[in-house]
Design an enzyme around this catalytic site. Structure first.
Site, PDB file in Angstrom:
ATOM      1  N   ARG A 158     -22.505 -21.034  12.199  1.00 41.13           N
ATOM      2  CA  ARG A 158     -23.900 -21.187  12.640  1.00 41.13           C
ATOM      3  C   ARG A 158     -24.010 -22.041  13.902  1.00 41.13           C
ATOM      4  NH1 ARG A 158     -24.359 -21.203   6.911  1.00 41.13           N
ATOM      5  NH2 ARG A 158     -23.369 -23.237   7.065  1.00 41.13           N
ATOM      6  N   ILE A 159     -23.356 -23.208  13.901  1.00 40.17           N
ATOM      7  CA  ILE A 159     -23.488 -24.122  15.044  1.00 40.17           C
ATOM      8  C   ILE A 159     -22.653 -23.624  16.225  1.00 40.17           C
ATOM      9  CG2 ILE A 159     -23.174 -26.495  15.843  1.00 40.17           C
ATOM     10  CD1 ILE A 159     -23.637 -27.359  12.862  1.00 40.17           C
ATOM     11  N   ASP A 178     -11.719 -18.499  15.522  1.00 43.17           N
ATOM     12  CA  ASP A 178     -12.178 -18.582  14.132  1.00 43.17           C
ATOM     13  C   ASP A 178     -11.555 -17.428  13.369  1.00 43.17           C
ATOM     14  OD1 ASP A 178     -13.573 -18.495  11.689  1.00 43.17           O
ATOM     15  OD2 ASP A 178     -15.376 -19.368  12.578  1.00 43.17           O
ATOM     16  N   ARG A 240     -16.663 -33.132  11.584  1.00 40.85           N
ATOM     17  CA  ARG A 240     -16.253 -34.180  10.650  1.00 40.85           C
ATOM     18  C   ARG A 240     -15.147 -35.004  11.304  1.00 40.85           C
ATOM     19  NH1 ARG A 240     -20.235 -34.205   7.528  1.00 40.85           N
ATOM     20  NH2 ARG A 240     -20.149 -33.680   5.327  1.00 40.85           N
ATOM     21  N   GLU A 269     -16.790 -44.027   8.577  1.00 44.24           N
ATOM     22  CA  GLU A 269     -18.174 -44.285   9.017  1.00 44.24           C
ATOM     23  C   GLU A 269     -18.867 -45.186   8.008  1.00 44.24           C
ATOM     24  OE1 GLU A 269     -20.223 -40.596   9.732  1.00 44.24           O
ATOM     25  OE2 GLU A 269     -18.606 -39.780  10.921  1.00 44.24           O
ATOM     26  N   HIS A 288     -23.160 -40.511  14.161  1.00 41.27           N
ATOM     27  CA  HIS A 288     -23.416 -39.379  13.249  1.00 41.27           C
ATOM     28  C   HIS A 288     -24.922 -39.040  13.231  1.00 41.27           C
ATOM     29  CE1 HIS A 288     -21.726 -37.146   9.537  1.00 41.27           C
ATOM     30  NE2 HIS A 288     -22.693 -36.442  10.096  1.00 41.27           N
TER      31      HIS A 288
HETATM   32  P1  NAD Z   1     -20.555 -22.810   9.188  1.00 37.85           P
HETATM   33  O1  NAD Z   1     -20.005 -22.738   7.807  1.00 37.85           O
HETATM   34  O2  NAD Z   1     -21.700 -21.921   9.552  1.00 37.85           O
HETATM   35  O3  NAD Z   1     -19.399 -22.556  10.256  1.00 37.85           O
HETATM   36  C1  NAD Z   1     -18.109 -23.082  10.123  1.00 37.85           C
HETATM   37  C2  NAD Z   1     -17.143 -22.066  10.757  1.00 37.85           C
HETATM   38  O4  NAD Z   1     -15.846 -22.645  10.760  1.00 37.85           O
HETATM   39  C3  NAD Z   1     -17.064 -20.744   9.958  1.00 37.85           C
HETATM   40  O5  NAD Z   1     -17.338 -19.642  10.798  1.00 37.85           O
HETATM   41  C4  NAD Z   1     -15.624 -20.733   9.462  1.00 37.85           C
HETATM   42  O6  NAD Z   1     -15.074 -19.423   9.435  1.00 37.85           O
HETATM   43  C5  NAD Z   1     -14.929 -21.591  10.509  1.00 37.85           C
HETATM   44  N1  NAD Z   1     -13.647 -22.131  10.063  1.00 37.85           N
HETATM   45  C6  NAD Z   1     -13.292 -22.572   8.823  1.00 37.85           C
HETATM   46  N2  NAD Z   1     -12.006 -22.976   8.825  1.00 37.85           N
HETATM   47  C7  NAD Z   1     -11.555 -22.766  10.086  1.00 37.85           C
HETATM   48  C8  NAD Z   1     -10.295 -22.975  10.716  1.00 37.85           C
HETATM   49  N3  NAD Z   1      -9.247 -23.464  10.044  1.00 37.85           N
HETATM   50  N4  NAD Z   1     -10.162 -22.658  12.013  1.00 37.85           N
HETATM   51  C9  NAD Z   1     -11.207 -22.155  12.733  1.00 37.85           C
HETATM   52  N5  NAD Z   1     -12.424 -21.917  12.181  1.00 37.85           N
HETATM   53  C10 NAD Z   1     -12.583 -22.224  10.871  1.00 37.85           C
HETATM   54  O7  NAD Z   1     -20.953 -24.331   9.411  1.00 37.85           O
HETATM   55  P2  NAD Z   1     -21.940 -24.940  10.512  1.00 37.85           P
HETATM   56  O8  NAD Z   1     -23.329 -24.927  10.009  1.00 37.85           O
HETATM   57  O9  NAD Z   1     -21.637 -24.310  11.826  1.00 37.85           O
HETATM   58  O10 NAD Z   1     -21.454 -26.470  10.497  1.00 37.85           O
HETATM   59  C11 NAD Z   1     -20.140 -26.839  10.886  1.00 37.85           C
HETATM   60  C12 NAD Z   1     -19.838 -28.252  10.460  1.00 37.85           C
HETATM   61  O11 NAD Z   1     -20.641 -29.144  11.222  1.00 37.85           O
HETATM   62  C13 NAD Z   1     -20.221 -28.575   9.013  1.00 37.85           C
HETATM   63  O12 NAD Z   1     -19.212 -28.235   8.109  1.00 37.85           O
HETATM   64  C14 NAD Z   1     -20.515 -30.058   9.029  1.00 37.85           C
HETATM   65  O13 NAD Z   1     -19.388 -30.773   8.590  1.00 37.85           O
HETATM   66  C15 NAD Z   1     -20.782 -30.362  10.496  1.00 37.85           C
HETATM   67  N6  NAD Z   1     -22.136 -30.884  10.708  1.00 37.85           N
HETATM   68  C16 NAD Z   1     -22.278 -32.098  11.327  1.00 37.85           C
HETATM   69  C17 NAD Z   1     -23.540 -32.613  11.564  1.00 37.85           C
HETATM   70  C18 NAD Z   1     -23.753 -33.916  12.295  1.00 37.85           C
HETATM   71  O14 NAD Z   1     -24.837 -34.505  12.211  1.00 37.85           O
HETATM   72  N7  NAD Z   1     -22.789 -34.401  13.042  1.00 37.85           N
HETATM   73  C19 NAD Z   1     -24.674 -31.918  11.111  1.00 37.85           C
HETATM   74  C20 NAD Z   1     -24.497 -30.680  10.507  1.00 37.85           C
HETATM   75  C21 NAD Z   1     -23.225 -30.170  10.319  1.00 37.85           C
END
Ligand code: NAD
Length: 327
Positions: A158-159, A178, A240, A269, A288
């Protein structure tokens, strides 16, 4: 007897202070909120024993905890990541685990791109210069233009997908790695596909991390990976802290192996004040906060309580990460 929704984890109270909204919404499920603020394990175990629902942020929910739960129907991670919950143990007990995947996608992508630009435009040394009474732009040399450069996106979820149009708007070429995403998603988002992590690391100018924390992604970026990157490259991490080996990152920044880093997350953290990355000229650290906006905070509490109320009233969860328990 009303049902009980236990809340736990410091960041729940940091974000929502008095839980007034949660208490109001709990009534819709004939429930009350039980605030667990204690860090004591014994106390936590006692509180969750009779809970009907548990809402947590970054508070480990281990198998030993799950085994104590007598009638819990849902454990809700009030954030996107849920790596601190033993999902397998919950599934075995038929407990739904949900997260909040949608509340801050735009905010995190924006923050990641902001970090990229701030590091790339050498904001930290420039601000130190003017704050110290100076006016010499030489402190930012060398500084390269973003247009024409490649942005490497690790994790096209998503992000990660939101980074693609941002890169293009700044004249950058988005390339993503990915292994779990189908080719047509790459085509749809307009990111070039790179099948090998090492190839992506060695060919792009900026790397931005958007993967969940798993056994596979823990320290995915370490000394070897940093050495593969270009000397002028920038690393951005908003996913993370544990995805990056911080000690190796500090060495890479100090020794000029890469040019800079923008971090919203750290391995520990809050960090110790002695963490060298906080004081490193080539590194910008934010606490964060990528998820945050006034609007996302509202979305989080509304979507979170919608989910808990729905499940406690016998409805189907919308954000279950272990949907197998529903059958
Ligand atoms: P998401 O599940 O939509 O996307 C994660 C992507 O990573 C997926 O497409 C998955 O296939 C891919 N992935 C998994 N393992 C992988 C690997 N070994 N190599 C390459 N790609 C791999 O998640 P999202 O909504 O995009 O969020 C991503 C991360 O951002 C979350 O898991 C969370 O930890 C972090 N996050 C941080 C904050 C913040 O405030 N800093 C806020 C929201 C989310």
């Amino acid at each position: 007897m009303p049902k009980t929704i236990v809340t736990a984890g410091d960041r729940v109270y940091l974000k929502f202070f008095d839980l007034e909204y949660f208490e109001k919404r709990a009534v819709e499920a004939d429930a009350v909120i039980d605030r667990c603020t204690s860090l004591d394990e014994h106390e936590f175990s006692g509180r969750i024993q009779g809970a009907d629902a548990l809402i947590v942020i970054d508070r480990p929910v281990l198998r030993t905890h799950v085994e104590k739960m007598e009638r819990c129907r849902i454990v809700l991670a009030l954030e996107v990541g849920y790596d601190f919950i033993d999902v397998g143990a919950c599934s075995q007990r038929g407990i739904v685990v949900s997260n909040m995947p949608l509340y801050c996608t735009g905010e995190v992508a924006l923050h990641a791109f902001m970090l990229l630009l701030a590091v790339q435009r050498k904001l930290k040394p420039l601000m130190a210069e003017t704050a110290g009474g100076g006016w010499d732009y030489n402190v930012c040399k060398p500084l390269c233009f973003t247009a024409g450069k490649k942005l490497g996106i690790i994790g096209l979820g998503r992000i990660g997908r939101r980074m693609v149009p941002k890169a293009k708007a700044f004249g950058m070429e988005p390339v993503a790695y990915d292994p779990y995403v189908a080719d047509d998603i790459f085509e749809l988002t307009g990111a070039a596909r790179c099948y090998e992590l090492d190839e992506l690391l060695s060919t792009v100018d900026c790397v931005t991390l958007h993967v969940p924390l798993t056994n596979e992604t823990r320290h995915m970026i370490g000394a070897r990976e940093l050495r593969l990157m270009k000397k002028e490259a920038i690393l951005v991490n908003t996913c993370r802290g544990m995805v990056v080996d911080e000690k190796s990152l500090y060495v890479a920044l100090s020794d000029g192996i890469i040019a800079g880093a923008g971090l919203d997350v750290l391995e520990t953290e809050p960090p110790e004040s002695t963490n060298p990355l906080l004081h490193c000229a080539q590194c910008i650290v934010t606490p964060h906060v990528a998820w945050y906006s006034k609007e996302s905070l509202d979305r989080l509490k509304v979507q979170g309580m919608d989910e808990v109320v729905r499940v406690l009233n016998g409805g189907r969860p919308r954000y279950a990460v272990n949907p197998e328990v529903l059958s």
